[in-house]
Design a protein around this motif. Structure first.
Motif, PDB file in Angstrom:
ATOM      1  N   ARG A 240       0.837  -1.209   0.000  1.00 44.16           N
ATOM      2  CA  ARG A 240       0.000   0.000   0.000  1.00 44.16           C
ATOM      3  C   ARG A 240       0.869   1.255   0.000  1.00 44.16           C
ATOM      4  O   ARG A 240       0.601   2.212  -0.732  1.00 44.16           O
ATOM      5  N   LEU A 241       1.917   1.268   0.804  1.00 39.04           N
ATOM      6  CA  LEU A 241       2.834   2.403   0.832  1.00 39.04           C
ATOM      7  C   LEU A 241       3.544   2.545  -0.513  1.00 39.04           C
ATOM      8  O   LEU A 241       3.704   3.651  -1.029  1.00 39.04           O
TER       9      LEU A 241
ATOM     10  N   TRP B 210       1.245   4.057  -3.015  1.00 38.18           N
ATOM     11  CA  TRP B 210       1.024   5.478  -2.717  1.00 38.18           C
ATOM     12  C   TRP B 210       2.213   6.315  -3.165  1.00 38.18           C
ATOM     13  O   TRP B 210       2.044   7.378  -3.779  1.00 38.18           O
ATOM     14  N   LEU B 211       3.419   5.853  -2.883  1.00 35.84           N
ATOM     15  CA  LEU B 211       4.619   6.584  -3.296  1.00 35.84           C
ATOM     16  C   LEU B 211       4.716   6.675  -4.812  1.00 35.84           C
ATOM     17  O   LEU B 211       5.128   7.698  -5.367  1.00 35.84           O
TER      18      LEU B 211
ATOM     19  N   VAL C 247       0.651   8.379  -6.106  1.00 36.12           N
ATOM     20  CA  VAL C 247       0.023   9.514  -5.443  1.00 36.12           C
ATOM     21  C   VAL C 247       1.069  10.565  -5.117  1.00 36.12           C
ATOM     22  O   VAL C 247       0.981  11.712  -5.551  1.00 36.12           O
ATOM     23  N   ARG C 248       2.079  10.161  -4.374  1.00 36.69           N
ATOM     24  CA  ARG C 248       3.156  11.088  -4.009  1.00 36.69           C
ATOM     25  C   ARG C 248       3.963  11.493  -5.247  1.00 36.69           C
ATOM     26  O   ARG C 248       4.202  12.666  -5.483  1.00 36.69           O
ATOM     27  N   ARG C 249       4.439  10.509  -6.000  1.00 37.87           N
ATOM     28  CA  ARG C 249       5.098  10.648  -7.296  1.00 37.87           C
ATOM     29  C   ARG C 249       6.426  11.384  -7.277  1.00 37.87           C
ATOM     30  O   ARG C 249       7.287  11.131  -8.113  1.00 37.87           O
TER      31      ARG C 249
ATOM     32  N   TYR D 262       8.491   8.605 -10.111  1.00 33.70           N
ATOM     33  CA  TYR D 262       7.444   8.110 -10.999  1.00 33.70           C
ATOM     34  C   TYR D 262       7.991   7.936 -12.421  1.00 33.70           C
ATOM     35  O   TYR D 262       7.686   6.957 -13.103  1.00 33.70           O
TER      36      TYR D 262
ATOM     37  N   THR E  65       6.639  -2.079  -7.548  1.00 29.43           N
ATOM     38  CA  THR E  65       5.309  -2.075  -8.146  1.00 29.43           C
ATOM     39  C   THR E  65       5.377  -2.361  -9.644  1.00 29.43           C
ATOM     40  O   THR E  65       4.386  -2.782 -10.247  1.00 29.43           O
TER      41      THR E  65
ATOM     42  N   SER F 189       2.569  13.232   5.565  1.00 27.99           N
ATOM     43  CA  SER F 189       1.372  13.130   4.738  1.00 27.99           C
ATOM     44  C   SER F 189       1.127  11.734   4.201  1.00 27.99           C
ATOM     45  O   SER F 189       0.107  11.465   3.590  1.00 27.99           O
ATOM     46  N   ARG F 190       2.054  10.811   4.430  1.00 27.81           N
ATOM     47  CA  ARG F 190       1.872   9.487   3.846  1.00 27.81           C
ATOM     48  C   ARG F 190       0.836   8.694   4.634  1.00 27.81           C
ATOM     49  O   ARG F 190       0.564   8.981   5.802  1.00 27.81           O
ATOM     50  N   PRO F 191       0.238   7.692   4.030  1.00 25.44           N
ATOM     51  CA  PRO F 191      -0.771   6.882   4.741  1.00 25.44           C
ATOM     52  C   PRO F 191      -0.116   6.129   5.890  1.00 25.44           C
ATOM     53  O   PRO F 191       0.970   5.600   5.745  1.00 25.44           O
TER      54      PRO F 191
END
Length: 463
Positions: free
Chosen positions: A45-46, A49-50, A53-55, A67, A308, A457-459
């Motif tokens: 999940r992290l 997100w990185l 979302v974060r990119r 990214y 990923t 700000s990360r989950p």
């Protein structure tokens, strides 16, 4: 030529046989999965997100965003291996080969994580101010003495040679053949167009490659998956049976049926693992080269992003290709020599009108072109390691010229050559990953224990 074919075939059979690379790849992936306590599951999940979302990591050192580094790695791996490679695995190993492709991808996520971690951890700045990293650097700098020097040099030579096979000629030739069959355009014309487009991107270096791949790689993957999903939707009643066949045949072998000659469990494992690696490159070390260019504040962060790529490549794109081939039954209708057409036949049978063949042809074009871009960078970094920055521009020119050659000549031995070079890249890299695994474990553990509170700000869940 027959002698060369035989030599390459014997070398490929030995390297990818049951006693060398296949067990080494699987055992290394399993070992790293256990050592890192299933990081590909616990931290997925992290990682997602990185990556999406974060990119970006503002203020971090590097050439491109993480990214863009991911999209460059995806560009290199989501190629004809996801279309022709999957079909070949099924044609030679039966549907059970798909299970072993999945298994290779799952444990390969831990391998990819480790490669990317070490790629960033041991990267350096070259004479032009760009980041240079990957197995040649972490083998040379992480393993002291003659062994590290030998392994690093061996990888760089194999990587530079492989870039002209798996990353160049096979891709250009596949595009030219598909475009000629679908639209009647000559290989010479197709080759010239690919050369011009590739030159416009490759001559600009990694920043140009990163910008281009970050834009069109997500689009090409989505288009292909939507097309494959439509085929599955039209054959939804066959999907449960196809999944059952994949799992059972992985351990029992596949009986002869239709045009399919049958395959033993050993064949399913061999071709599933070999084509899985051809597709996602986990174990080859190339992911570490792309990761090293990323702007990132810590090797762990880019390593999470990089893993990923294996998930998207093998557990998503490969799965859609495999299921379309199995549910439509095209794998039973023709022999292994016709494997390259399996995916096109599956889409043509599964979609109305000419949409199926058009989607496959366009996917081959985009997938292969993106692979050309990614592998040009991998080969460039290997050349820079061997001969210095002065070798980069000449390499780019030669790489671009070879694209035209690959598009216009017969290339049967090049596929076998690509398998051999992939294996020769993987061997030193896997040895290095095992030797350096305690470092990966220690620094990964320290990162998560420190909890990096600066990134509020990360989950929080699962971190």
């Amino acid at each position: 030529m027959t002698t060369l074919d035989n030599l390459l075939g014997d070398a490929s059979s030995f390297i990818w046989g049951p006693w060398l690379l296949i067990p080494l790849l699987l055992l290394t992936g399993l070992y790293l999965t256990v050592l890192l306590r299933g990081i590909q599951v616990r931290r997925f999940r992290l990682a997602f997100w990185l990556a999406f979302v974060r990119r970006k990591d503002p203020g971090a050192e590097g050439d491109i965003s993480h990214y863009q580094a991911l999209s460059t790695a995806l560009a290199a791996t989501v190629g004809v291996g996801n279309i022709a490679g999957v079909a070949t695995a099924i044609a030679l190993g039966g549907p059970g080969a798909v299970f072993w492709m999945w298994f290779t991808g799952m444990v390969g996520m831990a391998t990819k994580y480790s490669e990317a971690f070490l790629g960033v951890r041991f990267r350096r700045t070259d004479a032009a101010g760009e980041q240079s990293g990957g197995p040649m650097h972490y083998l040379r700098r992480g393993i002291k003495g003659p062994l590290g020097i030998f392994l690093g040099g061996f990888f760089a030579v194999a990587g530079a040679l492989a870039s002209f096979g798996i990353g160049n000629m096979t891709q250009a030739n596949t595009v030219a053949a598909n475009v000629n069959e679908e639209w009647g355009v000559s290989a010479a014309v197709t080759g010239a167009i690919i050369v011009m487009l590739a030159a416009a991107v490759i001559l600009g270096g990694i920043k140009s490659i990163g910008r281009v791949t970050s834009l069109f790689v997500p689009v090409m993957i989505v288009i292909y998956i939507v097309g494959a999903a439509a085929v599955l939707a039209f054959n939804i009643g066959e999907v449960p049976g196809a999944l059952g066949l994949i799992f059972t045949d992985a351990f029992t072998g596949t009986a002869a049926t239709g045009g399919f000659a049958g395959a033993a469990v050993a064949a399913a494992i061999r071709y599933g693992v070999a084509r899985g690696i051809f597709s996602n490159e986990s174990g080859l070390g190339t992911g570490g080269i792309a990761a090293a260019a990323a702007k990132t504040t810590h090797p762990v962060r880019q390593a999470l992003v990089s893993m990923t790529q294996t998930f998207i490549d093998t557990l998503v794109v490969v799965s859609f290709t495999a299921l379309t081939i199995v549910v439509t039954g095209v794998w039973k209708e023709a022999g292994p020599d016709e494997a390259a057409s399996f995916t096109a036949r599956a889409f043509a049978e599964g979609l109305p009108g000419t949409w199926g063949s058009i989607i496959v042809t366009l996917s081959v074009i985009f997938f292969a072109f993106s692979t050309l871009l990614g592998w040009s960078y991998y080969g460039e970094r290997c050349m820079e390691y061997l001969f210095g920055r002065k070798a980069v521009f000449p390499y780019r020119i030669v790489f671009i010229i070879v694209i035209y050659i690959g598009a216009t000549i017969a290339l049967k031995p090049v596929w076998t050559f690509s398998d051999v070079m992939n294996g020769l890249m993987a061997l030193p890299n896997l040895v290095g990953l095992i030797i350096l695994s305690p470092l990966v474990y220690r620094e990964t553990r320290a990162y998560f224990r420190g909890d990096e509170h600066a990134d509020e700000s990360r989950p929080r869940s699962g971190v």
